[in-house]
Design a protein around this motif. Structure first.
Motif, PDB file in Angstrom:
ATOM      1  N   ILE A  42      38.151  39.947  41.006  1.00 30.96           N
ATOM      2  CA  ILE A  42      37.090  39.790  40.003  1.00 30.96           C
ATOM      3  C   ILE A  42      37.056  40.977  39.047  1.00 30.96           C
ATOM      4  O   ILE A  42      37.105  40.813  37.830  1.00 30.96           O
ATOM      5  CB  ILE A  42      35.712  39.618  40.691  1.00 30.96           C
ATOM      6  CG1 ILE A  42      35.684  38.298  41.490  1.00 30.96           C
ATOM      7  CG2 ILE A  42      34.591  39.658  39.662  1.00 30.96           C
ATOM      8  CD1 ILE A  42      34.443  38.107  42.347  1.00 30.96           C
ATOM      9  N   GLY A  74      40.041  41.450  36.785  1.00 28.29           N
ATOM     10  CA  GLY A  74      40.405  40.268  36.007  1.00 28.29           C
ATOM     11  C   GLY A  74      39.219  39.709  35.237  1.00 28.29           C
ATOM     12  O   GLY A  74      38.704  40.354  34.328  1.00 28.29           O
ATOM     13  N   PHE A  75      38.728  38.541  35.649  1.00 28.36           N
ATOM     14  CA  PHE A  75      37.765  37.840  34.795  1.00 28.36           C
ATOM     15  C   PHE A  75      36.404  38.526  34.697  1.00 28.36           C
ATOM     16  O   PHE A  75      35.665  38.287  33.740  1.00 28.36           O
ATOM     17  CB  PHE A  75      37.632  36.364  35.195  1.00 28.36           C
ATOM     18  CG  PHE A  75      37.085  36.098  36.578  1.00 28.36           C
ATOM     19  CD1 PHE A  75      35.721  36.067  36.807  1.00 28.36           C
ATOM     20  CD2 PHE A  75      37.937  35.846  37.637  1.00 28.36           C
ATOM     21  CE1 PHE A  75      35.209  35.795  38.070  1.00 28.36           C
ATOM     22  CE2 PHE A  75      37.440  35.568  38.910  1.00 28.36           C
ATOM     23  CZ  PHE A  75      36.075  35.549  39.127  1.00 28.36           C
ATOM     24  N   GLY A  76      36.069  39.388  35.663  1.00 29.80           N
ATOM     25  CA  GLY A  76      34.812  40.133  35.556  1.00 29.80           C
ATOM     26  C   GLY A  76      34.751  40.927  34.255  1.00 29.80           C
ATOM     27  O   GLY A  76      33.703  41.020  33.612  1.00 29.80           O
ATOM     28  N   LEU A  77      35.881  41.511  33.862  1.00 29.51           N
ATOM     29  CA  LEU A  77      35.935  42.288  32.621  1.00 29.51           C
ATOM     30  C   LEU A  77      35.704  41.400  31.401  1.00 29.51           C
ATOM     31  O   LEU A  77      35.069  41.803  30.429  1.00 29.51           O
ATOM     32  CB  LEU A  77      37.294  43.001  32.509  1.00 29.51           C
ATOM     33  CG  LEU A  77      37.542  44.099  33.549  1.00 29.51           C
ATOM     34  CD1 LEU A  77      39.028  44.454  33.611  1.00 29.51           C
ATOM     35  CD2 LEU A  77      36.720  45.334  33.214  1.00 29.51           C
ATOM     36  N   ARG A  78      36.227  40.177  31.480  1.00 29.05           N
ATOM     37  CA  ARG A  78      36.018  39.250  30.359  1.00 29.05           C
ATOM     38  C   ARG A  78      34.565  38.822  30.276  1.00 29.05           C
ATOM     39  O   ARG A  78      33.967  38.748  29.207  1.00 29.05           O
ATOM     40  CB  ARG A  78      36.876  37.989  30.550  1.00 29.05           C
ATOM     41  CG  ARG A  78      38.367  38.257  30.513  1.00 29.05           C
ATOM     42  CD  ARG A  78      39.175  36.978  30.314  1.00 29.05           C
ATOM     43  NE  ARG A  78      38.959  35.969  31.333  1.00 29.05           N
ATOM     44  CZ  ARG A  78      39.929  35.239  31.884  1.00 29.05           C
ATOM     45  NH1 ARG A  78      41.198  35.427  31.512  1.00 29.05           N
ATOM     46  NH2 ARG A  78      39.655  34.336  32.794  1.00 29.05           N
ATOM     47  N   LEU A 136      44.861  42.711  36.303  1.00 28.40           N
ATOM     48  CA  LEU A 136      45.103  41.860  37.478  1.00 28.40           C
ATOM     49  C   LEU A 136      46.323  40.962  37.322  1.00 28.40           C
ATOM     50  O   LEU A 136      46.501  40.291  36.309  1.00 28.40           O
ATOM     51  CB  LEU A 136      43.876  40.973  37.745  1.00 28.40           C
ATOM     52  CG  LEU A 136      44.008  40.068  38.987  1.00 28.40           C
ATOM     53  CD1 LEU A 136      44.077  40.882  40.268  1.00 28.40           C
ATOM     54  CD2 LEU A 136      42.857  39.063  39.064  1.00 28.40           C
ATOM     55  N   TRP A 182      29.913  42.301  37.784  1.00 26.93           N
ATOM     56  CA  TRP A 182      31.241  41.953  38.291  1.00 26.93           C
ATOM     57  C   TRP A 182      32.352  42.767  37.657  1.00 26.93           C
ATOM     58  O   TRP A 182      33.413  42.934  38.250  1.00 26.93           O
ATOM     59  CB  TRP A 182      31.487  40.455  38.099  1.00 26.93           C
ATOM     60  CG  TRP A 182      30.714  39.646  39.080  1.00 26.93           C
ATOM     61  CD1 TRP A 182      29.805  40.106  39.988  1.00 26.93           C
ATOM     62  CD2 TRP A 182      30.792  38.230  39.281  1.00 26.93           C
ATOM     63  NE1 TRP A 182      29.305  39.067  40.723  1.00 26.93           N
ATOM     64  CE2 TRP A 182      29.892  37.900  40.309  1.00 26.93           C
ATOM     65  CE3 TRP A 182      31.524  37.207  38.686  1.00 26.93           C
ATOM     66  CZ2 TRP A 182      29.711  36.594  40.766  1.00 26.93           C
ATOM     67  CZ3 TRP A 182      31.346  35.914  39.127  1.00 26.93           C
ATOM     68  CH2 TRP A 182      30.453  35.604  40.163  1.00 26.93           C
TER      69      TRP A 182
END
Lengths: 468, 468
Positions: free
Chosen positions: A215, A218-222, B146, B223
């Motif tokens: 998370i 990866g997508f947590g940053l987005r 990631l 997150w």
């Protein structure tokens, strides 16, 4: 006079509410029968008082008081806003509302922190259902702006409006949820992820650490900046959202998730997750983890603020609400703020370069004060810094409050010379700055005298400061 | 000589891989039969070349070339690493592997960007299944660290190791997924959220904008730095993870999510989401959105870097890999870097205070060069900046490359005076800095001469720079 908020329930969530209200200048009356309530509140306040002021460039309002009350009746007396954060049991919440409404003002908003119940459920049996609204915050309440505001058909429209206004004033973003459903919006998404994550752990596919890494790398940053749909719109490339859905919509039919079913929440699963979580994060206690979390959140929020994007935009709006014109004191107090974590190395010392920024902010305040403000700049005139001489006299630490006092040493034609002193509240001088600015035309990019009004004010200041 | 990577498929994902490899110094051979491939690649590269170097304080390696190849055979010749990013159709991927393996080195890693297939599925019918591994990245590939690395039982352990090593070298975080499942780890979580979000939109509970706000103002911020489990561990308070589960585990039994069922993905739903997404983000085209996303990601990643936390830690490790000792040139080239977005206002001008930071970084390089490095500081000695005089000569813009040239003007006893020039690659001077440092004992906090080795090097530099 400060406005009063009543906080019913002083756990992690209620305590977070109390801290946010008090730091934003409200007097708080807290009711929690837990004998540990005072200790818990003071610990939450310590964390919140460290982190929240770091989000803002504007001076914080004078801090409100937090009073621990022996009864709910005492707590709600004179409160304009009441927030209930008691455990998630409907009959308990109903009992609380009964007692609240027997004692509080008819004009008060009663917000509930419930993450699961609908406002209609909360209002059942209430003497005044129109006062009650769901105001569901996110932990840590004193840092995250989101609050889901869910009225029912019975909630008075003016209660919804007043709740929005109050929550905005204390720096939150009230997201008006237009339909009542269990768990509102965010927790439905969280619940979906939580279930899937439990399956991944239970089936031995991934550990808690691996899932967290998946998370946060990866997508947590987005998601911290754009959320889900805007991110996917970009993934659709030039063809946009429709193309993304044509490509990835069908994946819904694949047998990907196990979410059709709920994992058995037995001791074995609880043990497994507890063990993995201990291995991942057990080296730090919860206070240390909270501090890491808060400092990271401050840094991320301030990064977005620098970009004027996403949650950072909300902070800029709050700065505008907090900011007042400079008082005409001699010297001018141009800056009053806290050193945020992103200004320091991990050892907690304010970075050298930030002194330059502090003094540059101080100059900008002077410019605004003399009328060389945003409109003046937009009209094509400004002061540019030509030379800066900084002396570093003492170390400044992260979380410290400081002020900058500024004197206009020279204000003559296109020349402006400012002498700044950066000080602890104790009066100790942390650094000084001798700054020489030139007035320029933004169209020709060369120096020229300021417009007459600005020049007159600069000259008056220079005279007052020479005399003062 | 630069190493070679072959990129098969040059869409959003493949192009992102190509850009990351090239910016990290690899020569890239790209195969994509799309007649638009060259244009698309150059657009992706423009975005990546702007954003990726901003993440690092260390100088980037010399950029590798990107060659568009007419055949797969040509692309894979001499490639140590091959990444396949063709559309998600298994028979197409099988055909690609056949052609790749007929032409590539037996030592090459063949990574697949598949988000759905398992490595065992990919290896079906392959002449050399042991070369094939899933290496699933996240968009934008050139910024997000990631990559889910999923070997099958047939994947050779040395292929897994080589993949890890290569991906780490280009600044990614290979998350070794130990079990093969459809969609690996992250996409299972994403899929769960996507389904739930589609229900919320379809049922009219929330719009795409409201869902994105619920994420980016709330849990998205959590997150980005800690993920799911560590966040919940904290929510459990002093009693930790077990307490959190006791409190919130039972919620799983509630009828919260609609995930037991999949929404019908019909035209009406596609139209609804497309319309809402247009209303939310349609004012900007995809390139503008990409740039916003990238700049926000850079700012968030750099905020975490400043905290030495989460994905920011990975950047610091990459800096260490990128950094080389200073060459002993006269003057010393102490800094070579790009102005990152978080150093500028939204108009793209580097903030005044950052000049101070640049020159402070330059001084630190000199200190390391003369032996006053981390170990020296840990042993209780250091140089402190006593005075800085900066002259601002030209505006520096975000995304600009620049260098700092430094001369030691004085190196005598405890005194060190450095003259820095910050320059464009063209030679134009952006700013100068005259910096006076004093050597101090960190135990007594007062000034003293440096240890003999350091002093000797400082004196030698001062002499060389006076002569040079």
């Amino acid at each position: 006079m400060a406005q009063r908020a009543a906080i019913i329930g002083g756990g992690v969530i209620g305590g977070g509410w109390a801290a946010r209200f008090a730091l934003m200048g409200w007097d708080v009356a807290l009711y929690d029968p837990d004998p540990e309530a005072k200790r818990k509140m003071s610990e939450i306040m310590a964390g919140a008082a460290r982190a929240l002021p770091m989000l803002f460039e504007a001076p914080m309002p004078p801090r409100g008081t937090i009073t621990h009350c022996a009864t709910m009746a005492e707590a709600v007396a004179g409160a304009a806003y009441i927030q209930e954060s008691v455990p998630e049991r409907l009959e308990l919440k109903h009992k609380v509302y009964q007692e609240l409404q027997a004692n509080c003002s008819r004009d008060a908003v009663i917000g509930s922190s419930t993450s699961g119940f609908t406002p209609t459920q909360l209002q059942e049996g209430a003497a005044h259902p129109e006062q009650i609204i769901v105001a569901h915050p996110f932990n840590p309440v004193y840092l995250l702006p989101l609050v889901e505001l869910v009225p029912s058909l019975k909630t008075a429209p003016e209660v919804t409006e007043k709740a929005k206004e109050t929550l905005t004033k204390i720096g939150m973003y009230p997201l008006h949820v237009r339909a009542e459903i269990d768990a509102h919006i965010a927790d439905r998404l969280l619940e979906a992820v939580w279930r899937e994550a439990l399956w991944l752990v239970k089936d031995g596919i991934a550990t808690t650490q691996e899932i967290d890494d998946a998370i946060r790398y990866g997508f947590g940053l987005r998601w911290a900046q754009m959320g889900l749909f805007e991110t996917y719109r970009i993934a659709g490339g030039e063809a946009g959202m429709r193309h993304f859905m044509a490509q990835f919509g069908p994946a819904l039919k694949w047998p990907w998730t196990k979410l059709m079913d709920v994992p058995e929440f037995d001791d074995a699963l609880v043990d497994l997750i507890t063990e993995q979580s201990d291995a991942q994060s057990g080296a730090l206690d919860v206070r240390a983890l909270e501090r890491l979390r808060d400092d990271n959140l401050v840094a991320i929020l301030r990064a977005l603020k620098g970009r004027e994007a996403a949650a950072g935009k909300l902070l800029i709006e709050q700065d505008t609400r907090l900011r007042a014109p400079l008082a005409g004191s001699v010297p001018l107090v141009t800056v009053r703020r806290t050193v945020p974590v992103d200004w320091a190395d991990v050892n907690g010392h304010m970075n050298e370069g930030r002194y330059g920024q502090v003094f540059s902010d101080a100059s900008e305040e002077v410019m605004t004060h003399v009328g060389a403000d945003r409109a003046y700049i937009d009209a094509g005139h400004s002061y540019f810094t030509a030379e800066t001489n900084i002396k570093y006299l003492a170390e400044t630490l992260v979380g410290e409050e400081f002020i900058v006092e500024t004197r206009v040493a020279l204000g003559q034609g296109k020349k402006l010379r400012l002498l700044h002193e950066m000080k602890r509240p104790s009066g100790e001088v942390l650094a000084t700055c001798d700054q020489f600015l030139l007035h320029v035309s933004l169209t020709t990019r060369s120096s020229c005298p300021p417009l007459p009004d600005v020049l007159a004010r600069v000259e008056a200041l220079a005279k007052a400061h020479a005399d003062g």
